[in-house]
Design an enzyme around this catalytic site. Structure first.
Site, PDB file in Angstrom:
ATOM      1  N   TRP A 147     -46.876  56.368   3.421  1.00  0.00           N
ATOM      2  CA  TRP A 147     -47.807  56.372   2.285  1.00  0.00           C
ATOM      3  C   TRP A 147     -47.570  55.103   1.464  1.00  0.00           C
ATOM      4  CZ3 TRP A 147     -46.553  58.622  -2.995  1.00  0.00           C
ATOM      5  CH2 TRP A 147     -47.693  58.722  -3.795  1.00  0.00           C
ATOM      6  N   ASP A 228     -40.108  64.468   1.705  1.00  0.00           N
ATOM      7  CA  ASP A 228     -41.304  64.477   0.866  1.00  0.00           C
ATOM      8  C   ASP A 228     -42.212  65.580   1.415  1.00  0.00           C
ATOM      9  OD1 ASP A 228     -43.615  64.046  -0.538  1.00  0.00           O
ATOM     10  OD2 ASP A 228     -43.628  61.871  -0.282  1.00  0.00           O
ATOM     11  N   LYS A 263     -52.181  69.264  -3.665  1.00  0.00           N
ATOM     12  CA  LYS A 263     -53.134  69.590  -2.593  1.00  0.00           C
ATOM     13  C   LYS A 263     -53.215  71.097  -2.356  1.00  0.00           C
ATOM     14  CE  LYS A 263     -51.968  65.241  -1.930  1.00  0.00           C
ATOM     15  NZ  LYS A 263     -52.661  64.011  -2.125  1.00  0.00           N
TER      16      LYS A 263
HETATM   17  C1  LMR Z   1     -53.220  60.037  -0.984  1.00  0.00           C
HETATM   18  O1  LMR Z   1     -52.321  59.746  -0.185  1.00  0.00           O
HETATM   19  O2  LMR Z   1     -54.390  59.668  -0.853  1.00  0.00           O
HETATM   20  C2  LMR Z   1     -52.896  60.931  -2.148  1.00  0.00           C
HETATM   21  O3  LMR Z   1     -51.570  61.312  -2.098  1.00  0.00           O
HETATM   22  C3  LMR Z   1     -53.333  60.371  -3.443  1.00  0.00           C
HETATM   23  C4  LMR Z   1     -52.490  59.228  -3.900  1.00  0.00           C
HETATM   24  O4  LMR Z   1     -51.942  59.327  -4.994  1.00  0.00           O
HETATM   25  O5  LMR Z   1     -52.373  58.231  -3.180  1.00  0.00           O
END
Ligand code: LMR
Length: 413
Positions: A147, A228, A263
């Site tokens: 991420w 996570d 979520k």
């Molecule tokens: C995402 O990965 O799109 C979500 O977790 C929102 C974010 O804060 O990035």
């Protein structure tokens, strides 16, 4: 006396010297920043698959009935808005602790797991990063890819970032062997961030048997797991999606777990999250708690109350939690159905390629493999929004936009 026009002459604007003009402009955030462009786009056909937010078939972010019912009970009680303790709502931590670790392990570990309410999963990551940097390690190992905001958060904490191999970009599958080889080379006490389920952005998770191998390797090489868990309930179910965390916790491994309720409770804006630090003694947990409380106190003093009490109330009530689980199951089912339908539609439109890797993925995301040039064309020519890395939010697909989305993707592929 009439209004006077006061001409403001900044006293520091002497010559070319200013206090702020040297500050450079940064690009918008790759996911959240993109939402501004999505909103500004007036094309009626636009489709937003960029941010990880679940949408109904009517393209609405749902307000769950369980949330509505909990809120109306709270309203009827007329609760005040006193400060929460620094570490947050005790019943939220208690209920999330049971949800994450399983009731038996949570009870058994009483006193040795330090729990904190946090400002969303991101807030929990930031607390963890600050804690790790101060007490455990100046470095962290993250999956390649991960991420986008993991990098941002840990860089801000001053941690050195290292990638470990995770995804095979050619086969679109988890590269388990390369990942294990990478772990074997890490020095003792290395902190390794693991996505507990529904890997973001790839949607590719280890199998239960692979998790067992990872756990054994972590024990053998004395690595520190840092989980996570932001999508519990979005792949197979609440217990199934907590499998990895429970496997490690039950082995008595010292570790961190960050949690998000954004979520699975559809409570994005309430910023409800948590951090758990599993220690091996009550003294260690107490000391850790004192350190993290200082971090919280100096960052934001104490966390917000409303969303935390909604989640705690739902989880404490057998009626509300049953209602919530049914709604979560609906979200999961729809996302999984769209995953399958998306892979099928792409296979028809791009027959030369195999899209089984999408069908077998987990959670909200799949990694489309589209380049940033292709993503830019999708945005410019089709008003189809994805982040630059080509990640796609399947929970934003519906039977109505599926054909449009897959036709657009085929046209740039
Ligand atoms: C995402 O990965 O799109 C979500 O977790 C929102 C974010 O804060 O990035």
């Amino acid at each position: 006396m009439g209004e006077r026009l006061i001409k403001f002459t900044p006293i520091f604007r002497m010559g070319s010297m200013t206090f702020f003009d040297h500050i450079p402009l940064l690009p918008p955030d790759s996911i959240v920043g993109l939402q501004v462009a999505v909103k500004a786009d007036k094309r009626p056909s636009k489709v937003n698959l960029s941010i990880g937010v679940y949408q109904t078939e009517a393209l609405k972010t749902p307000l769950l009935d369980a949330v509505r019912h909990a809120e109306s009970e709270m309203l009827a009680e007329g609760r005040n808005r006193e400060y929460l303790p620094i570490d947050g709502d005790k019943s939220l931590i208690e209920e999330l602790g049971k949800l994450v670790f399983g009731e038996r392990h949570w009870k058994k570990s009483e006193g040795t797991i330090a729990g904190f309410q946090a400002v969303g999963g991101t807030g929990a990551l930031r607390l963890s990063g600050e804690f790790l940097k101060a007490h455990i390690s100046g470095e962290i190992h993250i999956s390649d890819p991960t991420w986008a905001n993991h990098r941002g958060v840990f860089i801000r904490c001053g941690l050195g970032l290292h990638n470990y191999p995770y995804y095979d970009f050619a086969t679109h599958e988890l590269n388990f062997d390369a990942m294990m080889e990478g772990f074997k080379k890490l020095p003792e006490k290395s902190v390794v961030l693991l996505h507990a389920c529904c890997h973001n952005p790839t949607g590719k998770d280890p199998t239960p048997d692979q998790w067992r191998q990872i756990r054994d390797l972590f024990v053998g090489r004395k690595l520190i797991p840092f989980f996570d868990l932001a999508y519990q309930g979005f792949h197979r179910g609440l217990d199934e999606d907590a499998h990895a965390v429970r496997l490690f916790a039950e082995a008595g491994i010292e570790m961190l777990v960050v949690y998000s309720c954004a979520k699975n409770f559809s409570l994005y804006a309430e910023r409800v999250g948590a951090l758990f630090v599993c220690a091996q003694s009550e003294t260690a947990a107490r000391n850790i708690s004192s350190q993290i409380k200082i971090l919280i106190r100096t960052l934001y003093s104490n966390p917000p109350i409303h969303g935390a009490q909604i989640v705690a109330r739902i989880l404490k009530s057998p009626i509300l939690s049953k209602e919530w689980e049914a709604e979560l199951m609906q979200m999961r089912k729809r996302t999984n159905q769209m995953r399958k339908a998306f892979a099928e539609a792409l296979s028809t439109k791009i027959p030369a390629r195999d899209f089984d890797y999408i069908t077998s993925g987990a959670g909200m995301f799949c990694y489309s493999g589209l380049s940033s040039d292709q993503v830019n064309r999708l945005i410019a020519e089709h008003a189809l929004y994805l982040p630059q890395d080509g990640r796609l939010n399947l929970a934003g697909l519906t039977p109505n936009n599926l054909d449009f989305v897959t036709t657009a993707i085929a046209s740039v592929s």
